[in-house]
Design a protein around this motif. Structure first.
Motif, PDB file in Angstrom:
ATOM      1  N   ASP A 333     -15.927  42.810 -22.424  1.00 10.15           N
ATOM      2  CA  ASP A 333     -15.552  44.127 -21.898  1.00 10.15           C
ATOM      3  C   ASP A 333     -15.036  45.000 -23.028  1.00 10.15           C
ATOM      4  N   ILE A 334     -14.544  46.183 -22.675  1.00 12.46           N
ATOM      5  CA  ILE A 334     -14.092  47.140 -23.672  1.00 12.46           C
ATOM      6  C   ILE A 334     -12.925  46.597 -24.486  1.00 12.46           C
ATOM      7  N   THR A 335     -12.080  45.785 -23.836  1.00 13.00           N
ATOM      8  CA  THR A 335     -10.930  45.205 -24.554  1.00 13.00           C
ATOM      9  C   THR A 335     -11.401  44.264 -25.654  1.00 13.00           C
ATOM     10  N   ASP A 336     -12.415  43.435 -25.330  1.00 13.03           N
ATOM     11  CA  ASP A 336     -12.960  42.525 -26.330  1.00 13.03           C
ATOM     12  C   ASP A 336     -13.643  43.294 -27.453  1.00 13.03           C
ATOM     13  N   ALA A 337     -14.354  44.363 -27.086  1.00 11.86           N
ATOM     14  CA  ALA A 337     -15.026  45.181 -28.102  1.00 11.86           C
ATOM     15  C   ALA A 337     -14.009  45.796 -29.051  1.00 11.86           C
ATOM     16  N   LYS A 338     -12.890  46.299 -28.501  1.00  5.31           N
ATOM     17  CA  LYS A 338     -11.839  46.867 -29.334  1.00  5.31           C
ATOM     18  C   LYS A 338     -11.210  45.808 -30.244  1.00  5.31           C
ATOM     19  N   LYS A 343     -10.655  43.378 -35.728  1.00  3.11           N
ATOM     20  CA  LYS A 343     -10.874  42.239 -36.632  1.00  3.11           C
ATOM     21  C   LYS A 343     -11.798  42.642 -37.776  1.00  3.11           C
ATOM     22  N   LEU A 344     -12.846  43.398 -37.451  1.00  6.13           N
ATOM     23  CA  LEU A 344     -13.781  43.838 -38.483  1.00  6.13           C
ATOM     24  C   LEU A 344     -13.111  44.775 -39.480  1.00  6.13           C
ATOM     25  N   GLU A 345     -12.212  45.628 -38.982  1.00  4.80           N
ATOM     26  CA  GLU A 345     -11.510  46.542 -39.883  1.00  4.80           C
ATOM     27  C   GLU A 345     -10.686  45.790 -40.918  1.00  4.80           C
ATOM     28  N   ASN A 346     -10.184  44.629 -40.551  1.00  8.36           N
ATOM     29  CA  ASN A 346      -9.380  43.828 -41.477  1.00  8.36           C
ATOM     30  C   ASN A 346     -10.227  42.937 -42.383  1.00  8.36           C
ATOM     31  N   ASP A 347     -11.411  42.540 -41.902  1.00  8.96           N
ATOM     32  CA  ASP A 347     -12.186  41.518 -42.606  1.00  8.96           C
ATOM     33  C   ASP A 347     -13.299  42.072 -43.480  1.00  8.96           C
ATOM     34  N   ASN A 382     -22.729  48.796 -21.711  1.00 13.74           N
ATOM     35  CA  ASN A 382     -22.569  48.467 -23.128  1.00 13.74           C
ATOM     36  C   ASN A 382     -21.164  48.867 -23.571  1.00 13.74           C
ATOM     37  N   PRO A 383     -20.239  47.905 -23.737  1.00 13.87           N
ATOM     38  CA  PRO A 383     -18.854  48.260 -24.089  1.00 13.87           C
ATOM     39  C   PRO A 383     -18.721  48.839 -25.496  1.00 13.87           C
ATOM     40  N   PHE A 384     -19.739  48.633 -26.338  1.00 12.77           N
ATOM     41  CA  PHE A 384     -19.640  49.114 -27.716  1.00 12.77           C
ATOM     42  C   PHE A 384     -20.017  50.584 -27.842  1.00 12.77           C
ATOM     43  N   ARG A 385     -20.605  51.183 -26.774  1.00 15.65           N
ATOM     44  CA  ARG A 385     -20.955  52.593 -26.834  1.00 15.65           C
ATOM     45  C   ARG A 385     -19.710  53.485 -26.842  1.00 15.65           C
TER      46      ARG A 385
END
Length: 736
Positions: A333-338, A343-347, A382-385
């Motif tokens: 869901d949107i929470t998981d996408a966020k 995580k990507l911003e840090n990694d 699509n939660p990533f949209r």
């Protein structure tokens, strides 16, 4: 027959033999000795005991021993062959290796005349001096060795094993000859090995096959190789590779059932492949959904260079780590996408993060669509949209154009490259064509134009080929070229004629390295060669930074020259092969702003003694630059040890609440007049970091690099060092 000083000449069955004359051995005794020696050879008594041979050798002497033996040439050679086999067996049981071109016959005579009761002390190296057919003995030894090792090789060949251990003992050249002593078995062996490459979906090459067979590092053209074997080796490799080019591509679809895919694409005369390893995905259900998506994507055509979809394998594991309860992508869901975005911003970097999110969007769009025929639950949306990439365009680095000074030096030294590489470089610069478009030029690419000294060059614009087909356009784009480019292409057409005839390919930029197959140029390797040339001659831009070349820069460089010569957008569209004006307009705007930014950078440096980069000013319009000048004059933008070039429209400063404030801000511009202050800050910060290190040392703490306080203070130190270094380098002062 007669006596000559201390020798006696004997006639034995029509052959004259010179023996020593001895008073104590009259003719009757010598006759009995000769007959006894000959009887040993005829009866092959030496097979049980070599005592009689040793007695004859000690009685007659070495050269006479051989001379008498050769009166029964066939029998003597049989005797020699017997002991050659004994020697070959003994030698094979040792740890020695053959290093000479010929195997010494003296070792066979040593074996023949070795006796425990009557030791022989003789230099066998000269024992054949009186024999006209001494080469026959070398042939016998080689033949015996071939028989011995061929049997061992045959056992290995039946099991498709390497013979590298034998090669290490007797050498590559001999092994290649041994192979051809059993030609049918060798042909079957090579074919079997070649087939094993195909069965494993591994591209066969001369280097890899040669290295497996001989263990020689892949040299299939080693000195002394048997010509028949080499021809058989090459034909086997080439035939199998031609089969692989068809088979591997056709069998891509069979890979979709496996957990590790190896997908092949035919690229000119060569094969390229893409590996997709699903075994790294932790969740079995997410793995199956990814398989469905990638099967859909790759079954419709793919490029081996397109590796962005492989990010999804890592994404699946990240999602599983964030929320282990997720079994299907429909559970995201949107929470998981966020959470994934955080995580990507840090990694990863910003550009990588955008690529990851982009692939997530494509994945979910597929899972929602009717193209998804799997039985897994479909996501409702699509939660990533909902994830917005703010100012994403700023993270895309524009391809720079090559400055005139750099281009002039490149053209000065480009003659150090091969003729083919020189021609490619000049075509890149003159036409602005993409790398693949040049590499895939065909022999019929030139034709006469309607204007004098202007010729038509046609090529396939691969990047927009699908779009052209959808618009109903032809697969070729045509541009005008001058006489110089025409002559370059014609020279390459002539030079590559033999390679084209041999390979059956229509492309003109073909080459073949020694021992390798004919192939098209690798554009990545080509850029690397240009960069080596740049490094060799220290070719730098105006700031003194070594230039980093890529073929795309030639395209941008041509655009700059055309715009400087008042070319219209329509002319740019035609020359570059674009399908609409939007990209050309972007080029036009980029070049105009770059030129204006360069002028303003130099202007501000002279007016205020400040260090500004092109990046800091490139987004400013002409009116905004004028206002910036007024603000600088009125000190409205003065900050700590410099000026701020942040655009007013960008809102509140994002660096205001950060620990280091302006020092880490890309909008700060400073200059030599502020160097004493920055140097003092650097000195002070160095003392802070040293004090921290000393405290850690006293407490016997070694892994302090990850401590938050150390990271913060060390980051400040690095920031001050970078500013001081930049000011000093710009002021031509010594390095810190």
């Amino acid at each position: 027959m007669k006596r000559v000083t201390a020798t006696a000449v004997w006639e034995i069955e029509g052959t004259e033999v010179t023996l020593k004359y001895r008073k104590e051995c009259p003719e009757e005794v010598m006759t009995k000795k000769i007959i006894a020696y000959r009887e040993v050879l005829l009866s092959k008594a030496y097979l049980q005991d070599n005592t009689s041979l040793c007695e004859a050798f000690h009685f007659f002497g070495g050269i006479a021993f051989v001379a008498l033996g050769m009166t029964l040439e066939t029998d003597f050679k049989e005797c020699f062959t017997h002991y050659a086999r004994e020697f070959a067996k003994e030698w094979a049981e040792s740890a020695k290796c053959l290093k000479s071109k010929f195997i010494g016959y003296e070792y066979v005579f040593q074996t023949m005349l070795r006796h425990s009761e009557t030791p022989t002390n003789y230099n066998f190296k000269y024992i054949l001096d009186g024999v006209s057919k001494d080469n026959d003995f070398k042939v016998i030894i080689e033949q015996v060795f071939m028989e011995y090792w061929s049997k061992i090789m045959l056992d290995k060949m039946k099991n498709n094993q390497s013979v590298s251990d034998i090669t290490a003992r007797v050498g590559d050249a001999r092994v290649s000859r041994y192979f051809m002593s059993i030609p049918m078995e060798t042909k079957k062996y090579l074919k079997g090995l070649a087939q094993s490459y195909t069965n494993n979906r591994e591209i066969i090459t001369k280097r890899s096959l040669s290295d497996f067979i001989f263990g020689n590092g892949g040299d299939s053209t080693f000195l002394g190789v048997d010509e028949e074997f080499h021809a058989l080796f090459l034909s086997t490799v080439n035939e199998e590779f031609e089969s692989q080019k068809i088979k591997f591509v056709a069998e891509n679809r069979l890979q979709f059932k496996k957990d590790k895919w190896k997908l092949y694409q035919l690229d000119g005369a060569t094969l390229k492949y893409l590996t997709v390893d699903f075994t790294i995905v932790i969740s079995s259900t997410l793995k199956q959904e990814l398989k469905q998506f990638l099967k859909f994507r790759y079954s419709r055509g793919f490029r081996t260079s397109d590796r962005n979809p492989l990010y999804l394998l890592q994404i699946a594991n990240m999602i599983h780590t964030i929320s282990p309860d997720i079994m299907f992508f429909a559970d995201v869901d949107i929470t998981d996408a966020k959470a994934l975005q955080l995580k990507l911003e840090n990694d990863v970097s910003q550009v990588q993060m955008m690529n990851y999110i982009s692939m997530c969007n494509l994945l979910f769009d597929f899972l929602i669509s009717d193209d998804n025929v799997s039985k897994f639950p479909k996501p409702q949306s699509n939660p990533f949209r909902s994830l917005k990439m703010v100012n994403a365009h700023k993270y895309n680095e524009n391809t720079p154009y090559i400055p005139d000074a750099v281009l002039a030096k490149l053209e000065e030294h480009v003659d150090e490259l091969s003729p083919m590489e020189i021609r490619m470089f000049k075509i890149f610069v003159s036409t602005g064509m993409r790398a693949k478009e040049v590499a895939y030029l065909k022999e019929d690419c030139l034709s006469d134009g309607r204007y004098d000294e202007r010729y038509i060059l046609k090529y396939t614009p691969y990047k927009v080929l699908n779009a052209r087909r959808k618009l109903g356009l032809g697969e070729y784009h045509q541009i005008y070229v001058n006489q110089e480019v025409k002559e370059l292409i014609e020279a390459q057409i002539n030079d590559s004629e033999e390679l084209r005839n041999h390979s059956g390919l229509p492309y003109i930029f073909l080459y073949q390295n020694k021992g390798r197959r004919i192939c098209l140029p690798n554009t990545g390797n080509y850029s690397a060669k240009i960069n080596k040339l740049i490094q060799k001659h220290n070719i730098c831009d105006e700031s003194g930074t070594p230039w980093n070349f890529s073929t795309r820069q030639c395209r941008k460089t041509l655009v700059v020259k055309m715009i400087e010569n008042n070319a219209t957008v329509t002319e740019l569209v035609y020359q570059l092969g674009h399908l609409n004006h939007s990209t050309a307009m972007k080029y036009y705007a980029d070049v105009k702003s770059m030129k204006l930014a360069e002028l303003n950078t130099e202007f501000y440096q002279k007016q205020f003694g400040l260090l500004l980069s092109n990046k800091q000013l490139v987004d400013f319009s002409e009116e905004e630059r004028k206002q910036l000048y007024v603000d600088f004059r009125l000190s409205k933008r003065r900050v700590e040890f410099g000026y701020c070039v942040r655009k007013n429209c960008e809102g509140a400063c994002s660096y205001q609440n950060k620990t280091m404030h302006c020092v880490s801000c890309p909008n700060l511009c400073t200059g030599a007049q502020y160097l004493p202050y920055w140097s003092e800050l650097l000195k002070s910060q160095q003392e802070v970091v040293n004090a921290l290190k000393e405290a850690y040392r006293k407490e016997k703490i070694k892994d302090y690099q990850n401590f938050a306080e150390y990271i913060l203070e060390n980051r400040k130190l690095l920031a001050y060092q970078n500013i001081v270094k930049a000011i000093k380098e710009a002021s031509d002062e010594c390095d810190i």
